[in-house]
Design a protein around this motif. Structure first.
Motif, PDB file in Angstrom:
ATOM      1  N   ARG A 134       0.794  -1.166  -0.046  1.00  0.00           N
ATOM      2  CA  ARG A 134       0.233   0.017   0.143  1.00  0.00           C
ATOM      3  C   ARG A 134       0.791   1.256  -0.107  1.00  0.00           C
ATOM      4  O   ARG A 134       0.272   2.281  -0.770  1.00  0.00           O
ATOM      5  N   LEU A 135       1.695   1.338   0.648  1.00  0.00           N
ATOM      6  CA  LEU A 135       3.011   2.428   0.676  1.00  0.00           C
ATOM      7  C   LEU A 135       3.252   2.524  -0.778  1.00  0.00           C
ATOM      8  O   LEU A 135       3.379   3.967  -1.158  1.00  0.00           O
ATOM      9  N   PHE A 136       3.676   1.533  -1.509  1.00  0.00           N
ATOM     10  CA  PHE A 136       4.308   1.853  -2.790  1.00  0.00           C
ATOM     11  C   PHE A 136       2.871   2.186  -3.818  1.00  0.00           C
ATOM     12  O   PHE A 136       3.089   3.193  -4.655  1.00  0.00           O
ATOM     13  N   ASP A 137       1.835   1.542  -3.813  1.00  0.00           N
ATOM     14  CA  ASP A 137       0.761   1.744  -4.750  1.00  0.00           C
ATOM     15  C   ASP A 137      -0.075   2.984  -4.493  1.00  0.00           C
ATOM     16  O   ASP A 137      -0.288   3.829  -5.402  1.00  0.00           O
ATOM     17  N   ASP A 138      -0.116   3.120  -3.243  1.00  0.00           N
ATOM     18  CA  ASP A 138      -1.185   4.500  -2.875  1.00  0.00           C
ATOM     19  C   ASP A 138      -0.364   5.632  -2.503  1.00  0.00           C
ATOM     20  O   ASP A 138      -0.748   6.659  -2.868  1.00  0.00           O
TER      21      ASP A 138
END
Length: 84
Positions: free
Chosen positions: A29-33
């Motif tokens: 989620r840190l990478f994608d969002d």
């Protein structure tokens, strides 16, 4: 010795999958969002986990503030979504 690499203990994961290719949900989620790329590893074994951060001169203080805000939000969402 003080260096630019640090390990930060995160709260236990709600997931306990094993295997070296299993990505921590918060890392994804840190990478994608958020567009933030850093490793979160299971250590010494699931559900325990560590975040590794490397502080460099080319990073700005605002980036670390954004990381802290993203982690706060993602950890809170993870806790609220986990079954009690």
């Amino acid at each position: 010795m003080i260096g630019s690499l640090a390990s930060i203990v995160l709260p236990d994961s709600v997931r306990t999958e094993t295997g070296w290719r299993v990505r921590d949900p918060i890392q994804g989620r840190l990478f994608d969002d958020w567009g933030i790329e850093l490793p979160i590893m299971r250590w010494p074994a699931p559900p325990r986990r560590l975040l590794r951060i490397s502080v460099q001169l080319y990073n700005r203080p605002e980036q670390y503030i954004r990381l802290a805000e993203a982690l706060r939000k993602e950890l809170a969402e993870e806790r609220s979504a986990s079954p009690r």
